[in-house]
Scaffold this active site. Structure first.
Site, PDB file in Angstrom:
ATOM      1  N   THR A   1       0.818  -1.214   0.000  1.00 50.47           N
ATOM      2  CA  THR A   1       0.000   0.000   0.000  1.00 50.47           C
ATOM      3  C   THR A   1       0.847   1.257   0.000  1.00 50.47           C
ATOM      4  O   THR A   1       0.459   2.274  -0.588  1.00 50.47           O
ATOM      5  CB  THR A   1      -0.930   0.004   1.229  1.00 50.47           C
ATOM      6  OG1 THR A   1      -1.838  -1.096   1.111  1.00 50.47           O
ATOM      7  CG2 THR A   1      -1.728   1.289   1.323  1.00 50.47           C
TER       8      THR A   1
ATOM      9  N   TYR B   1      -8.129   0.493  -3.413  1.00 46.03           N
ATOM     10  CA  TYR B   1      -7.054   1.066  -4.232  1.00 46.03           C
ATOM     11  C   TYR B   1      -6.214  -0.063  -4.825  1.00 46.03           C
ATOM     12  O   TYR B   1      -6.424  -1.250  -4.535  1.00 46.03           O
ATOM     13  CB  TYR B   1      -6.179   1.984  -3.375  1.00 46.03           C
ATOM     14  CG  TYR B   1      -5.699   1.323  -2.113  1.00 46.03           C
ATOM     15  CD1 TYR B   1      -4.581   0.504  -2.113  1.00 46.03           C
ATOM     16  CD2 TYR B   1      -6.391   1.481  -0.910  1.00 46.03           C
ATOM     17  CE1 TYR B   1      -4.167  -0.138  -0.966  1.00 46.03           C
ATOM     18  CE2 TYR B   1      -5.980   0.842   0.245  1.00 46.03           C
ATOM     19  CZ  TYR B   1      -4.861   0.035   0.209  1.00 46.03           C
ATOM     20  OH  TYR B   1      -4.459  -0.604   1.343  1.00 46.03           O
TER      21      TYR B   1
ATOM     22  N   THR C   1       1.196  -4.149   4.324  1.00 47.17           N
ATOM     23  CA  THR C   1       0.944  -4.409   5.738  1.00 47.17           C
ATOM     24  C   THR C   1       0.332  -5.778   6.011  1.00 47.17           C
ATOM     25  O   THR C   1       0.406  -6.266   7.142  1.00 47.17           O
ATOM     26  CB  THR C   1       0.020  -3.327   6.327  1.00 47.17           C
ATOM     27  OG1 THR C   1      -1.209  -3.296   5.591  1.00 47.17           O
ATOM     28  CG2 THR C   1       0.687  -1.966   6.287  1.00 47.17           C
ATOM     29  N   ASP C   2      -0.266  -6.420   5.012  1.00 53.23           N
ATOM     30  CA  ASP C   2      -0.974  -7.676   5.273  1.00 53.23           C
ATOM     31  C   ASP C   2      -0.061  -8.759   5.831  1.00 53.23           C
ATOM     32  O   ASP C   2      -0.466  -9.523   6.708  1.00 53.23           O
ATOM     33  CB  ASP C   2      -1.651  -8.185   3.989  1.00 53.23           C
ATOM     34  CG  ASP C   2      -2.896  -7.391   3.648  1.00 53.23           C
ATOM     35  OD1 ASP C   2      -3.301  -6.540   4.461  1.00 53.23           O
ATOM     36  OD2 ASP C   2      -3.462  -7.620   2.567  1.00 53.23           O
TER      37      ASP C   2
ATOM     38  N   LYS D   1      -0.721  -6.993  13.009  1.00 53.07           N
ATOM     39  CA  LYS D   1      -1.733  -6.107  12.438  1.00 53.07           C
ATOM     40  C   LYS D   1      -3.065  -6.406  13.110  1.00 53.07           C
ATOM     41  O   LYS D   1      -3.507  -7.557  13.163  1.00 53.07           O
ATOM     42  CB  LYS D   1      -1.831  -6.322  10.927  1.00 53.07           C
ATOM     43  CG  LYS D   1      -2.768  -5.346  10.223  1.00 53.07           C
ATOM     44  CD  LYS D   1      -2.720  -5.524   8.706  1.00 53.07           C
ATOM     45  CE  LYS D   1      -3.629  -4.511   8.013  1.00 53.07           C
ATOM     46  NZ  LYS D   1      -3.578  -4.608   6.546  1.00 53.07           N
TER      47      LYS D   1
ATOM     48  N   GLU E   1      -3.569 -27.646  27.682  1.00 56.28           N
ATOM     49  CA  GLU E   1      -4.803 -28.217  27.135  1.00 56.28           C
ATOM     50  C   GLU E   1      -4.574 -29.537  26.415  1.00 56.28           C
ATOM     51  O   GLU E   1      -5.509 -30.126  25.872  1.00 56.28           O
ATOM     52  CB  GLU E   1      -5.469 -27.216  26.192  1.00 56.28           C
ATOM     53  CG  GLU E   1      -6.023 -25.988  26.887  1.00 56.28           C
ATOM     54  CD  GLU E   1      -7.140 -26.326  27.862  1.00 56.28           C
ATOM     55  OE1 GLU E   1      -7.951 -27.209  27.534  1.00 56.28           O
ATOM     56  OE2 GLU E   1      -7.176 -25.727  28.945  1.00 56.28           O
TER      57      GLU E   1
END
Length: 358
Positions: free
Chosen positions: A41, A55, A121-122, A194, A315
């Protein structure tokens, strides 16, 4: 015969020479920072100034990114290199290996003091952690991105890039591992994630906290990473051309074993189980995980929660099942560490040590 006018002229010339020398010295003291551009981006563009979603990423080259922030010249001697031009959801293991090798080559050069990597950023947090484990230098490496394209009102890319270069050029960042700089904040690669799909404050370090801030063109550190990283890492990718296949299986109510079984059949060498809660194993998938381990597939219990420690023998009886607990790593970062661990060993006890080390 003494000439006072001539003497004053000589003094003036000497003063000018000294002033010019001091300016030259100041210029020479600027750190040399290389910006490696990968797209995302921060290099994106939209149809209008109000387009902040929908975009197109990765349309602007590194030279234009640098030219858009002339203030960079005040904080570093900057060079740019276009390594990839992709949206970061397309980042692959091969991209990571190429990037790590390029970073190590550059940082081995005496005329490179730091690296900035522009990134979508992903998957920025994943690339950052991969480099945190594979960069062989204490010199600063800073990843930076943007949540808005450069064409948007109040685009965050230019100030983020300025701050990242400032950070990479600073002595304060030396030896602190790979860093992530967005929104005037400094985060450690291991712990940052993120947290929002679109807002500029998306990158956070839940619970463990950010490392510091950038304010008034100066980095301020309040914490530093405690886990091993970069120059102290045991991982070496210099001769690797591929990484072992490691996949993530997501836990949820009424979970089916179909995805797990398909991934194992497709050749997975490791499985990250992103379980509910403290990495709990639903009965419907536990049998498949046990069977996969018997076939030699490494199983790491992580959690989809995103915060907290996945307790060994909590667990699930990891000792009995020969599973590994992910500690505080989220599933996507646990995958990265397991891939690299599998280049060193297939011993689950050694891999558990690795998860408690990095």
């Amino acid at each position: 015969m003494f000439n006072p006018v001539r003497a004053r002229c000589l003094q003036s010339l000497l003063a000018c020479a000294m002033l010019l020398s001091s300016y030259a010295g100041a210029a020479e003291k600027l750190a040399h920072v290389t910006i490696l551009a990968t797209g995302g981006t921060i290099a994106g563009s939209g149809n209008s100034s109000t387009t902040t979603v929908g975009y197109t990423a990765a349309t602007v080259g590194v030279d234009r990114l640098i030219a858009a922030v002339p203030e960079l010249a005040k904080v570093a001697d900057v060079k740019g290199e276009q390594v990839f031009q992709i949206a970061s959801e397309n980042m692959s293991n091969e991209h990571w290996l190429t990037l790590a090798k390029r970073v190590n080559t550059l940082l081995a050069q005496p005329d490179v003091d730091g690296i900035v990597i522009t990134h979508g950023t992903d998957t920025l947090e994943e690339t950052a952690y991969f480099l945190d484990l594979t960069v062989k230098s204490k010199k600063p490496v800073v990843l930076v991105g943007a949540m808005r394209p450069g064409t948007a009102l109040s685009a965050d890319g230019p100030i983020n890039l300025y701050n990242a270069v400032l950070l990479a050029a600073s002595q304060e960042a030396v030896g602190k591992g790979v860093l992530v700089a967005l929104n005037d904040q400094i985060h450690a690669a291991r712990d940052v994630t993120k947290t929002n799909t679109s807002t500029p404050d998306s990158f956070k370090t839940p619970e463990l906290g950010l490392l510091g801030y950038i304010q008034g063109s100066k980095p301020y550190f309040y914490r530093q990473p405690t886990r091993k990283h970069t120059a102290d890492s045991e991982f070496d990718v210099s001769k690797l051309s591929a990484l072992p296949q490691v996949d993530i299986v997501y836990g949820y109510a009424n979970v089916s074993p179909v995805a797990l079984n398909a991934l194992v059949a497709a050749g997975a060498k490791g499985i990250i189980h992103a379980g509910v809660g403290d990495g709990s194993l639903a009965t419907s998938v536990k049998a498949g995980l046990v069977e996969a381990r018997k076939k030699g597939v490494l199983i790491v219990r992580s959690s989809r929660v995103g915060q907290g420690i996945v307790a060994r023998n909590g667990e699930a009886n990891d000792d009995e099942l020969d599973f590994v607990a992910s500690d505080t790593l989220n599933p996507q970062k646990a995958r990265i560490l397991l891939m690299l661990a599998l280049t060193k060993t297939n011993d689950s006890k050694q891999i558990q040590r690795i998860f408690y080390t990095y």
